[in-house]
Structures are given as structure tokens and as C-alpha cells.
Design an enzyme around this catalytic site. Structure first.
Site, short mmCIF file in Angstrom:
data_model
loop_
_atom_site.label_atom_id
_atom_site.label_comp_id
_atom_site.label_asym_id
_atom_site.label_seq_id
_atom_site.Cartn_x
_atom_site.Cartn_y
_atom_site.Cartn_z
N LYS A 22 4.52 0.75 9.31
CA LYS A 22 4.67 2.03 8.62
C LYS A 22 4.15 3.18 9.46
O LYS A 22 4.71 4.27 9.44
CB LYS A 22 3.94 1.98 7.28
N ARG A 82 4.07 -13.27 9.60
CA ARG A 82 4.82 -12.01 9.46
C ARG A 82 6.20 -12.15 10.04
O ARG A 82 6.42 -12.94 10.97
CB ARG A 82 4.12 -10.93 10.29
N GLU A 93 0.87 -1.16 0.00
CA GLU A 93 0.00 0.00 0.00
C GLU A 93 0.92 1.22 0.00
O GLU A 93 1.79 1.32 0.88
CB GLU A 93 -0.86 -0.03 1.27
P1 ATP Z 1 2.47 -2.03 7.96
O1 ATP Z 1 1.70 -2.57 9.14
O2 ATP Z 1 3.92 -1.90 8.20
O3 ATP Z 1 1.86 -0.80 7.39
P2 ATP Z 1 1.19 -3.48 5.96
O4 ATP Z 1 0.91 -4.93 6.02
O5 ATP Z 1 0.03 -2.58 6.15
O6 ATP Z 1 2.37 -3.18 6.89
P3 ATP Z 1 1.38 -3.32 3.15
O7 ATP Z 1 1.98 -2.25 2.32
O8 ATP Z 1 -0.07 -3.51 3.13
O9 ATP Z 1 1.87 -3.08 4.62
O10 ATP Z 1 2.13 -4.69 2.89
C1 ATP Z 1 2.44 -5.23 1.64
C2 ATP Z 1 2.65 -6.69 1.82
O11 ATP Z 1 3.75 -6.92 2.70
C3 ATP Z 1 1.44 -7.35 2.43
O12 ATP Z 1 1.18 -8.56 1.75
C4 ATP Z 1 1.84 -7.59 3.84
O13 ATP Z 1 1.20 -8.73 4.34
C5 ATP Z 1 3.34 -7.80 3.72
N1 ATP Z 1 4.02 -7.49 4.97
C6 ATP Z 1 3.96 -6.34 5.69
N2 ATP Z 1 4.68 -6.44 6.82
C7 ATP Z 1 5.21 -7.68 6.84
C8 ATP Z 1 6.04 -8.41 7.75
N3 ATP Z 1 6.47 -7.86 8.89
N4 ATP Z 1 6.39 -9.67 7.42
C9 ATP Z 1 5.97 -10.23 6.27
N5 ATP Z 1 5.20 -9.61 5.38
C10 ATP Z 1 4.80 -8.35 5.64
MG MG Z 2 -1.69 -2.79 4.86
#
Ligand code: ATP
Ligand code: MG
Length: 550
Positions: free
Chosen positions: A275, A265, A40
């Protein structure tokens, strides 16, 4: 011989996802692998995303398949083009190649049409309940939800109202579109979830074209299907959403239907990995920016000098599993150290310089150093030895504890790859601080041809004062304090004293090196070279000591 299936190599499975794929290839359920990496664009990527990339790009690569870069931009208020560009740069840096760059917003017209299709099937309705009312009537884990009074609206009325929502006739939150599934489902995500909401906000790509936006859970399966995704690999928090993912695919008749598979994760001690928090650190000025070397963002890791192969190695070793766990930061550091130990040239710099004069030495000469003793092909280089040197202040003691083998009055020490010296005298200033040590060298003791017969237990590094460059040396601690504080609010765990700057002296080879090059500074650690305003900067990548217990 590896079994082959329709031209695809059936790679040996190294994790449960590959096991599933192998079974599907074998049974003919799928004929190839297509994945997507779905960030995102609401912030910079972090090391958790590196794991997601490792899973999505890595799995596609392994099966000779393809991985798209899919920007999940269904939330117009938080997304920015700056982040899109940063994300692209980070993926390229990681050495991954995306097949196509796609945006959820590319599919807004299709998603809208699919919503209309659901309404026509009697599977979606416009609901006038507020967000709070929807939450209140959703029920709990033990109690079913209550049906919305708008659930029985006719298809014609729903089509008209949804059209009016799209035309901007209603305010934010006044109405929404809900899937008509089952208010008594044990899975709360299936209790008539909202699939479209009204939001009068400009979108970073579609501008003001839309004032209704699909919810993630509805958009995602459609976008996956439109891209030809076979395996939608995501993290465990989406496990409960999978029944909805499958409902959308089944109801809309997707064939072949993409399959969602969840993995754990990546969590690491001493690191903030969300983020939202990372953004707060940047906004509060707790760090110098998204690419601060202490940040777990990929931009930060790059700036820190962390090598990409070490990140991938770490992701591989941490493994792809179904169980959430927390990884020690030391494990990551061990991977970085292991890579740099094998690849980084050795050099000398002293962090807190103390002058050392070899009183019986005149002139200068070159001594040999291995560029990297672990890499025979790296060869040797020359370092100029002389009469006036700098050594680490901590390598001299006026009042040495027992078994102190470094510089002490009357003691012998080898100057790395040069001569054995005897420490004769310490010069002090009025305040009693040692400002210089005076030594005599043993001319017969040159490294490689030592005939002095003296055994020096300690070996210390040095730089030649005549050729040394001034260097600013930066060392880092973790941004978050250790596991003792786990679970506490992150502001309480913050370590506000995590950057330490020292004045040092470096051998001239470091001043001449290219910016961005990494070195093992002997007895000090792994450092990256940079130049800022003409000044030589050596910043710590990772310490030398491995205090992680494998
Ligand atoms: P954040 O909580 O840091 O904002 P997010 O999951 O909202 O993380 P996205 O940009 O939606 O961030 O994530 C893109 C992809 O990366 C998604 O498929 C998410 O599941 C994966 N992802 C994010 N953080 C992790 C992590 N700590 N370990 C593995 N995969 C991750
Ligand atoms: Mg997300």
C-alpha cells in the site's frame, strides 16, 4: 461419505490450514470455524489482499463458518474513512459476505482493561525509556537484552502512571506500557514488548477519547478473542509474533484461545504490492489514481475488467502454502485469459485502420458470426459486409517477408467469415505511405459455402467503413519492469511508458454494447468497453497470446 463432526461437514483438506482445522474438529478442540479479514484502512486493497480474503472468507465458507470484516485501526495517524468505504466495496465486488463489521477501536475499552489486568498481575510495567533506548537495550539475535531500570516499579505505581498516561499527563513517547516477559528470550518479540504507547492524535472513529493506543501485537489477540475467532489466519511475517500472541491469550486466560496460523504472502513479478508504494504512485501522479487499470489494486483490476472468478481461480491455483515465493504475472494473466476465452463474446475492431475497397462488390449483405465458438449456446449474430472496409495496417505489406499470408499484392486472403479477396493494388500518398488497398472478391467464396476452389492461407478481420464507430483503443504494459530488475529500488524498476493509446475503428455492435462489457477482439486481445465523453473506449484487459509456459 464425508465424516461429520458436531454438525460440521469435515471438508476434504486441500491445504495445510484445512488439515489443521480437520484435526481440531476431529479431536473436538474446536467445534466450528470463525475467521476475520483484517485490513488496516490506510490504503486500497490489492491483489495480495484478495489472497488473504480467499483464505479467510474461503476457509470460513468451506466449513459453514463465519468471517468478520475486522478493521485494524490501531494506528490513528494513517487511517481514513475513505479507505474504509473502498475496502467494503472491494470485498462486496469479490462476492464475499462478512458476518460482522468490527473495528479494533470498538475494543479499546476492553484492551485497556486487559492492560490494567496485566499490571495487576505484575505482568506489565510503565517504562520511561525512549523508543531509541528501548531499541538499544533490546539486544540482538545472539545477545540478550538489558532490563529496563523501570522494570521493578510497584503495581500501585504502574497503575497510577498508566492512568496518568490515559489522562493525557504525558507527551508522546515520554512513557509507554511494556509487557514483563523475558529480556533474555531468544525471540526478540518477547523481550518486554511495548503494548501501549502515547499518541496525541485524533482517531477516525474515537476522535480525542484516547491519547494512548494499544500496539498491534497486544490488540490483535484480544480483538480475535472478543470476536470468537477460532483461527486467526495471517501472513508469514507474523510467525515470530505468534509466541507473543499466545502469551497474551494464556496470561489473560482466554478460553477457548484463538489459534494463529501463518501462510505465505502472494508476490507477483512486475507488480508493486504494498500500500505504501501504491500510495506513492498515486501521489506522484505516475498513474491516474488508485483505480488506474494498471494498478494491482482491486479497484484497478475491476476498472481493468478482470473478472472476479479469474482472481479466485488464480488464488486457488497459486495455493495456500507456508513457503514464500514469487508468482509469474503471466500465470495470473493466463487465468484471466482462460476465463475470458470461455465467456467473452467475440467482436472485431481494427487498431490502426487501413482502408480496403472491394472494387467488384456493390451493396452490402449480412454474414454470420459465432458469438463465442467455444459456447454453443451463445449462438450467432449478423455482421454487415460491404464494399468499403477497414483492416489492420499491419495486415498489409508492400514488401512481404517469406511466408507472409496476409494482404500482399497478388495474394489471396480470407476476410473473416465473409469472402476471399485478391489484393490488386495499393494506393499511396506523396510521402509513399499506403492509404488504401484495392481488392477484388471471389463471389463463390463466401464462408460456409465456398465453391471458389481457391485456398487462402491467411484470414484477417475487418470492419465495415459505413457502419464502423471511431474507437480509442488503450493498451497497457506492466507498471514495473521484469524480473531482471528484481531487488532494485522500485523507482528504478518503474515503467513510465506503460499506457499506449491508438485510434481505431470498431464494428457497431461494440458501440451498442453496455459499458463494462468484455470482448475478445479477434486477433487483438480481450478488451473492456467504456464510454468517456461520448467516445467509445476499448481498453485492454489482457493480451490474446499466452506467453506463459505452464
Ligand atoms: P501492505 O504491505 O500492502 O500495506 P499489509 O499487510 O500492511 O499490506 P493489511 O491491511 O494489514 O496490509 O493486510 C490485511 C491482511 O491482508 C493481513 O492479514 C495481511 O497479512 C494480508 N495481506 C496483505 N498483503 C498480502 C499478500 N501479498 N498476500 C497475502 N496476504 C496479504
Ligand atoms: Mg499491515
Amino acid at each position: 461419505m464425508r465424516p461429520r463432526h458436531k454438525g460440521f461437514d469435515m471438508a476434504e483438506a486441500t491445504n495445510f490450514i484445512e488439515q489443521i482445522i480437520n484435526e481440531e474438529l476431529e479431536s473436538g478442540k474446536v467445534t466450528g470455524v470463525q475467521t476475520r479479514f483484517p485490513p488496516e484502512p490506510n490504503g486500497y486493497l490489492h491483489i495480495g489482499h484478495a489472497k488473504s480474503m480467499y483464505v479467510n472468507f474461503g476457509t470460513a465458507e468451506k466449513y459453514g463458518g463465519k468471517c468478520n470484516l475486522f478493521f485494524d485501526d490501531t494506528n490513528p495517524s494513517k487511517e481514513k474513512t475513505e479507505y474504509v468505504e473502498a475496502i467494503r466495496a472491494d470485498i462486496r465486488w469479490m462476492g464475499y459476505h462478512w458476518e460482522k463489521e468490527v473495528y479494533a477501536s470498538d475494543f479499546f475499552p476492553v484492551i485497556y482493561e486487559d492492560a490494567v489486568k496485566l499490571i495487576k498481575m505484575g505482568k506489565a510495567y510503565v517504562c520511561d525509556l525512549s523508543a531509541d533506548e528501548i531499541r538499544e537495550t533490546r539486544g540482538t539475535l545472539t545477545e540478550p537484552g538489558r532490563e529496563s531500570p523501570y522494570r521493578g516499579r510497584s503495581i500501585e505505581e504502574n497503575l497510577r502512571l498508566f492512568e496518568e498516561m490515559k489522562e493525557g499527563r504525558y507527551a508522546d513517547g515520554e512513557k509507554c506500557l511494556r509487557a514483563k516477559i523475558d529480556m533474555a528470550s531468544p525471540n526478540i518479540n518477547l523481550r518486554d514488548p511495548v503494548i501501549y504507547r502515547i499518541l496525541h492524535a485524533a482517531h477516525h472513529r474515537t476522535g480525542d477519547t484516547w491519547c494512548i493506543y494499544p500496539m498491534y501485537d497486544f490488540a490483535h489477540p484480544i480483538c480475535d478473542y472478543m470476536q470468537g475467532v477460532t483461527h486467526s489466519l495471517c501472513t508469514l511475517e507474523f510467525e515470530d509474533h505468534r509466541p507473543l500472541y499466545d502469551w497474551v491469550g494464556l496470561t489473560l486466560g482466554f478460553s477457548p484461545k484463538p489459534r494463529q496460523i501463518e501462510f505465505a504472502r502472494l508476490n507477483i513479478t512486475n507488480l508493486v504490492m504494498s500500500k505504501r508504494y501504491l500510495k506513492k504512485l498515486v501521489e506522484d501522479g505516475a498513474v491516474h489514481g488508485w483505480d488506474d487499470p494498471r494498478m494491482p489494486t482491486l479497484a484497478g483490476l475491476r476498472n481493468r475488467g478482470i473478472p472476479v472468478p479469474a482472481i479466485k481461480d488464480f488464488c486457488a491455483r497459486a495455493g495456500i502454502t507456508k513457503a514464500n515465493s514469487e508468482c509469474e504475472i503471466g500465470y495470473f494473466e493466463a487465468c484471466v485469459r482462460e476465463y475470458l476465452n470461455a465467456h467473452a463474446p467475440r467482436a472485431m475492431a481494427v487498431v490502426e485502420p487501413l482502408k480496403l475497397t472491394v472494387t467488384n462488390y456493390e451493396g452490402s449483405e449480412e454474414v454470420d458470426f459465432d458469438v463465442n465458438q467455444l459456447d454453443p449456446e451463445a449462438g450467432t449474430r449478423k455482421v454487415r459486409f460491404g464494399r468499403t472496409l477497414y483492416v489492420e495496417r499491419s495486415d498489409f505489406s508492400l514488401d512481404p517477408p517469406p511466408k507472409y499470408y496476409r494482404l500482399k499484392i497478388g495474394g489471396y486472403v480470407r476476410l473473416k467469415n465473409a469472402y476471399i479477396v485478391r489484393c490488386d493494388e495499393a494506393v499511396t500518398d506523396e510521402a509513399g505511405n499506403v492509404t488504401e488497398v484495392k481488392c477484388t472478391y471471389l463471389p463463390e467464396s463466401r464462408s460456409g459455402s465456398d465453391k471458389s476452389g481457391v485456398k487462402a492461407k491467411g484470414v484477417i478481420h475487418w470492419v465495415n467503413a459505413e457502419t464502423a464507430a471511431d474507437a480509442e483503443i488503450r493498451k497497457y504494459d506492466h507498471l514495473l519492469r521484469d524480473a531482471d530488475y528484481a531487488g532494485q529500488d522500485f523507482s528504478e524498476r518503474m515503467n513510465y511508458d506503460s499506457e499506449h493509446v491508438f485510434c481505431g475503428k470498431a464494428e457497431p455492435a461494440l458501440a451498442a454494447a453496455a459499458d463494462g462489457d468484455s470482448f475478445q477482439l479477434m486477433r487483438t486481445g480481450y478488451y473492456k468497453k467504456a464510454t468517456e465523453g461520448g467516445k467509445l473506449i476499448l481498453s485492454e484487459i489482457v493480451s490474446l497470446k499466452d506467453n506463459f509456459n505452464k
